[in-house]
Scaffold this motif. Structure first.
Motif, PDB file in Angstrom:
ATOM      1  N   SER A  22       0.825  -1.213   0.000  1.00 22.21           N
ATOM      2  CA  SER A  22       0.000   0.000   0.000  1.00 22.21           C
ATOM      3  C   SER A  22       0.855   1.257   0.000  1.00 22.21           C
ATOM      4  N   CYS A  23       1.949   1.244   0.746  1.00 19.70           N
ATOM      5  CA  CYS A  23       2.854   2.399   0.756  1.00 19.70           C
ATOM      6  C   CYS A  23       3.511   2.588  -0.607  1.00 19.70           C
ATOM      7  N   LEU A  24       3.966   1.496  -1.237  1.00 18.83           N
ATOM      8  CA  LEU A  24       4.591   1.611  -2.556  1.00 18.83           C
ATOM      9  C   LEU A  24       3.599   2.088  -3.613  1.00 18.83           C
ATOM     10  N   HIS A  25       2.358   1.652  -3.534  1.00 17.63           N
ATOM     11  CA  HIS A  25       1.339   2.132  -4.473  1.00 17.63           C
ATOM     12  C   HIS A  25       1.076   3.618  -4.297  1.00 17.63           C
ATOM     13  N   THR A  26       1.074   4.088  -3.050  1.00 18.56           N
ATOM     14  CA  THR A  26       0.884   5.519  -2.813  1.00 18.56           C
ATOM     15  C   THR A  26       2.043   6.333  -3.374  1.00 18.56           C
ATOM     16  N   LEU A  27       3.273   5.874  -3.155  1.00 16.78           N
ATOM     17  CA  LEU A  27       4.436   6.579  -3.706  1.00 16.78           C
ATOM     18  C   LEU A  27       4.408   6.582  -5.229  1.00 16.78           C
ATOM     19  N   PHE A  28       3.992   5.469  -5.822  1.00 13.12           N
ATOM     20  CA  PHE A  28       3.890   5.413  -7.281  1.00 13.12           C
ATOM     21  C   PHE A  28       2.834   6.382  -7.790  1.00 13.12           C
ATOM     22  N   LEU A  29       1.706   6.458  -7.114  1.00 12.14           N
ATOM     23  CA  LEU A  29       0.637   7.368  -7.536  1.00 12.14           C
ATOM     24  C   LEU A  29       1.081   8.823  -7.453  1.00 12.14           C
TER      25      LEU A  29
END
Length: 422
Positions: free
Chosen positions: A253-260
């Motif tokens: 979830s953290c990596l998806h937020t950083l990617f977004l």
């Protein structure tokens, strides 16, 4: 010997106390006996017990519940790759899937499974052979590192399609139920990162790279909403609570937020690095960061920031404070980049009143919509304030498009008097 035949014939009551272990052993037969005896209906052969246990496991094993979501991402990506690979990829994939279908019809489940994977690998090799030269010479992929990244993305999409196909085999769900959660987690962890670049690539091939970062931002937001919000696993245990069986963990979830938040911004910097030092380009960079940031804050109303804190009051405070700052930045950048750049001929208010009126209209409208979306309009006082702000925003918008002030002001004052009387 303890018993002989004469003693047993003289004392027939002794026959009732002889255990089955002392009697002649009975061997199972396939014909049910030579004298027409009926087979024992209570005795099951090992094969029938194994089949009954497999049938029971077939009914108790849950199936994959997110095929519709996965198809929204992987089917268009696969169609684009098939079009990019051309006839060799289509022929190899068609032949391989036909062989897999024939093997599955013959109930050779393991052979059909490996045939699907071998056909995907062969199609990927054919794609490398047919598309690598065209990728290196195309206008959208004009350098060797970008061609390598594009080929890696194509291989990742093929791998994800193979994972999705593996989840459709029921015998895997029966024989190896422990790996089902891992496959599901891999799909939901990789798709929001791999699919937006493929979609952006397809749009750039048709429309050019001028606004590619905004296309990338839109696809990243869509993929985040579909796959990154907390969802319960399809293969959780019945006795396991739904809060402890989410598909994605805090790391994903953290990596998806950083990617977004940062992938569209970095894509814009990489693709337009030659003209980053103008004011409009700086506004583009701010929009590409703060629009996904606002989207992330709105997604937090659906549990998107569960990995930050489980305190709902703290999440609400983060949402309101950061959302207000981001909304101001986005509105100012939209004024510079969109309103006064492309629609200035529709603004009839004289300067410098036009900047003030447009800012009041856009900022007030954005804050009102944000407050309503976050659920802050929930009582009589907030509803009255919301209606009053809406009337003022409508009056300011009327001034922007050229209505006289003497026409707008009486209506606004009349509404204020009505609000005070109510």
């Amino acid at each position: 010997m303890l018993f002989d035949e004469s003693s047993l014939s003289r004392h027939p009551s002794h026959r009732a106390y002889i255990s089955s272990s002392m009697s002649v052993p009975s061997f199972p037969t396939f014909s049910g006996g030579t004298r027409g005896e009926n087979p024992n209906p209570l005795r099951l052969s090992p094969s029938s017990s194994a089949s009954s246990s497999s049938v029971s496991r077939l009914h108790t094993t849950p199936s994959f519940a997110y095929n519709a979501r996965i198809s929204l991402a992987l089917v268009p990506a696969a169609a684009f790759l098939l079009d990019l690979g051309g006839a060799p990829v289509s022929v190899v994939l068609t032949v391989g899937l036909m062989i897999a279908y024939i093997l599955d019809s013959l109930r050779l489940k393991s052979a059909a499974f490996f045939a699907v994977w071998f056909s995907l690998i062969a199609a990927q090799l054919a794609f490398f052979a047919s598309a690598s030269s065209s990728l290196a010479s195309s206008s959208s992929v004009s350098s060797l590192p970008l061609a390598a990244i594009a080929l890696f993305l194509c291989a990742e999409i093929t791998f994800l399609i193979g994972l999705w196909a593996s989840l459709q085999f029921r015998w895997i769900q029966i024989e190896s139920p422990s790996i089902l959660g891992t496959l599901e987690r891999l799909l939901f962890a990789c798709i929001p990162v791999a699919v937006p670049p493929i979609f952006t690539w397809s749009v750039v091939s048709a429309l050019g790279i001028v606004n590619a970062a905004y296309y990338f931002m839109a696809f990243a937001c869509m993929s985040y909403w579909i796959f990154s919000l907390p969802r319960t696993s399809s293969f959780r245990s019945k006795h396991e609570p739904s809060t402890d069986s989410q598909i994605l963990g805090p790391l994903e979830s953290c990596l998806h937020t950083l990617f977004l938040l940062f992938a569209p911004l970095l894509f814009r910097i990489a693709s337009h690095h030659s003209n980053l030092f103008s004011f409009s380009s700086f506004c583009d960079l701010l929009l590409l960061f703060f629009i996904p940031f606002l989207f992330q804050l709105y997604a937090s109303t659906r549990g998107a920031l569960w990995w930050v804190s489980k305190n709902e009051l703290q999440i609400r405070r983060i949402r309101v404070m950061n959302g207000a700052v981001a909304m101001v930045v986005v509105v100012i950048c939209l004024e510079v980049r969109v309103v006064f750049h492309s629609f200035s001929r529709y603004v009839h208010a004289p300067p410098p009143l036009n900047y003030l009126v447009v800012t009041v209209t856009m900022l007030g409208g954005a804050l009102s919509v944000g407050a309503y979306a976050l659920g802050m309009v929930n009582d009589a006082l907030s509803s009255a304030a919301f209606t009053t702000v809406a009337v003022f925003i409508s009056g300011a918008g009327a001034l922007v498009i050229g209505f006289p002030l003497l026409v707008c002001l009486p209506g606004m004052l009349h509404f204020m008097v009505l609000q005070l009387l109510i």
